[in-house]
Scaffold this active site. Structure first.
Site, mmCIF file in Angstrom:
data_model
loop_
_atom_site.group_PDB
_atom_site.id
_atom_site.type_symbol
_atom_site.label_atom_id
_atom_site.label_comp_id
_atom_site.label_asym_id
_atom_site.label_seq_id
_atom_site.Cartn_x
_atom_site.Cartn_y
_atom_site.Cartn_z
ATOM 1 N N GLU A 37 -8.606 -27.031 137.643
ATOM 2 C CA GLU A 37 -7.972 -25.874 136.990
ATOM 3 C C GLU A 37 -6.592 -26.254 136.475
ATOM 4 O O GLU A 37 -5.812 -26.889 137.199
ATOM 5 C CB GLU A 37 -7.886 -24.731 138.003
ATOM 6 C CG GLU A 37 -8.243 -23.388 137.441
ATOM 7 C CD GLU A 37 -9.689 -23.281 136.960
ATOM 8 O OE1 GLU A 37 -9.918 -23.484 135.747
ATOM 9 O OE2 GLU A 37 -10.564 -22.991 137.779
ATOM 10 N N GLY A 125 -11.832 -10.721 130.281
ATOM 11 C CA GLY A 125 -10.583 -10.863 131.035
ATOM 12 C C GLY A 125 -10.801 -11.274 132.480
ATOM 13 O O GLY A 125 -9.898 -11.170 133.305
ATOM 14 N N ASP A 175 -13.163 -24.500 127.970
ATOM 15 C CA ASP A 175 -14.070 -23.358 127.811
ATOM 16 C C ASP A 175 -15.012 -23.543 126.618
ATOM 17 O O ASP A 175 -16.214 -23.283 126.703
ATOM 18 C CB ASP A 175 -13.275 -22.061 127.632
ATOM 19 C CG ASP A 175 -12.278 -21.841 128.764
ATOM 20 O OD1 ASP A 175 -12.388 -22.537 129.793
ATOM 21 O OD2 ASP A 175 -11.394 -20.982 128.608
#
Ligand code: GLA
Length: 387
Positions: A37, A125, A175
């Site tokens: 991450e 979101g 992504d």
């Protein structure tokens, strides 16, 4: 897949709106990230999985000299524009298709006007890449209709450019790349510098369980940019000592400890997260390869702590979900997934323990946070395709 509920939904909505069948239906998945991450914009490693949840787009050529796109999830909101002249971004869902047209034009390719109907079950979101899924769906549709010769990894880069420069969100490549290149049953390790991809089969009998905290933070984008700037600050500082350093990817923990002392504490901790997280991705991939799920799980928990304490992108609700997850026997590991500041956690859970896992974390979350989380199993799916 043609039997999928959302396939039927968009195909039907297209026929009702445009009085004919769509020429194609495109499915582009969202993703969860197993580990890695905030490493992608530091040239590092990530290990995401494309998931069941996806954007679905029914599309066909337009008879008129303009493009009409209907978003069924937005109360059938419609946007109309011409691909000859892309309007400026205005915020909202229609920025994604417009941004894709803009990126094609930047590349010297002229997309044609289309009629399209869009739906998606990627939660918005929630850190599951709902926007990348929409971008890939449109980019793939225009590529197919225009018979453009663009390979999927290139299409991912085109979508990232649209997101960075048209939509105005400074994201990394993870992504878009996983939505483009995901593989059913597999996790994909991506080297964000070389864009090399390696696929690891997900182990049998282990479920990927998503828990949505339902927390949505509007400051996510600005905090994201602050983190990026802090990483760049660390790189500039370290370059004075280790000239070969181009990005935090090139920094070992030893060199950070040796040469990072002059950095402000907060910047030092941001760099430490990235450096240790890169190492965790490599160790996680090795563990996955050798079927050592216990080690993989432990690395996820370590990663969560690092995101919480060093990178400071967790929120109390995500910490509660991870703690509750780790109380369940049969849960190998859990962590927040995506950029953080709310959104989802993921856990690797032995299949026979999934029901108990769902009950337990729902109860704990309700008791401690006063909300009922959405907890569900997701499966590694293929990247973008037309059906
Ligand atoms: C967002 C960005 C990705 C990545 C993650 C954090 O999802 O779009 O590029 O930086 O955050 O790992």
């Amino acid at each position: 897949m043609a039997e999928h509920e959302l396939y039927r939904k968009v195909a039907r909505a297209y026929a009702a709106r445009f009085q004919q069948s769509p020429q194609l239906v495109v499915r582009a998945p969202g993703r969860v990230n197993l580990i890695g991450e905030h490493t992608d914009y530091n040239d590092g490693f990530v290990l995401p999985v494309a998931v069941d949840q996806a954007a679905w787009l029914a599309v066909g050529p337009a008879a008129e000299p303009w493009t009409t796109i209907r978003a069924v999830d937005m109360n059938d909101d419609e946007v109309v524009f011409s691909v000859a002249q892309v309007p400026a971004s205005v915020g909202g869902w229609s920025d994604y298709p417009k941004g894709i047209v803009w990126a094609f034009l930047e590349r010297g390719l002229q997309p044609s006007n289309i009629n399209a109907v869009l739906t998606s079950d990627v939660p918005v979101g929630a850190g599951m890449s709902s926007s990348a899924a929409i971008e890939l769906a449109f980019a793939f549709a225009w590529t197919t209709l225009g018979q453009f010769d663009i390979a999927l990894p290139d299409l991912a880069l085109l979508c990232q450019k649209a997101e960075n420069q048209y939509v105005g969100v400074n994201c990394g490549i993870m992504d878009q790349m996983i939505s483009a290149c995901g593989k059913a049953g597999h996790a994909m390790m991506l080297d964000s510098r070389s864009l090399d991809r390696r696929y690891f089969p997900m182990p049998e009998g282990v479920a990927i369980v998503v828990a949505d905290s339902l927390v949505r933070r509007s400051l996510a984008a600005s905090e994201y940019n602050v983190r990026r700037a802090q990483c760049e600050q660390a790189v500039t500082h370290l370059q004075a000592y280790v000239p070969d350093v181009m990005a935090l990817r090139d920094v070992s923990l030893r060199n950070l400890e040796r040469f990072g002392r002059g950095l402000p504490d907060v910047v030092y901790r941001r760099a430490r997260h990235v450096v240790t997280e890169n190492d965790r991705v490599l160790r996680f991939a090795r563990a996955l390869y050798s079927g050592d799920i216990d080690t993989a799980g432990a690395l996820m928990v370590e990663g969560h702590r690092s995101l919480r304490d060093d990178y400071e992108v967790s929120v109390p609700e995500l910490d509660v979900l991870v703690e509750a997850a780790m109380e369940v026997p049969g849960c190998y590991g859990a962590r927040l997934t995506g950029a953080g500041f709310g959104g989802c956690t993921i856990a690797l859970v032995a299949e026979e323990s999934v029901a108990e896992f769902q009950t337990h974390i729902t109860e704990v979350y309700e008791a401690r946070c006063g909300k009922c989380p959405a907890v569900y199993v997701t499966h590694p799916a293929d990247g973008v395709a037309s059906l």
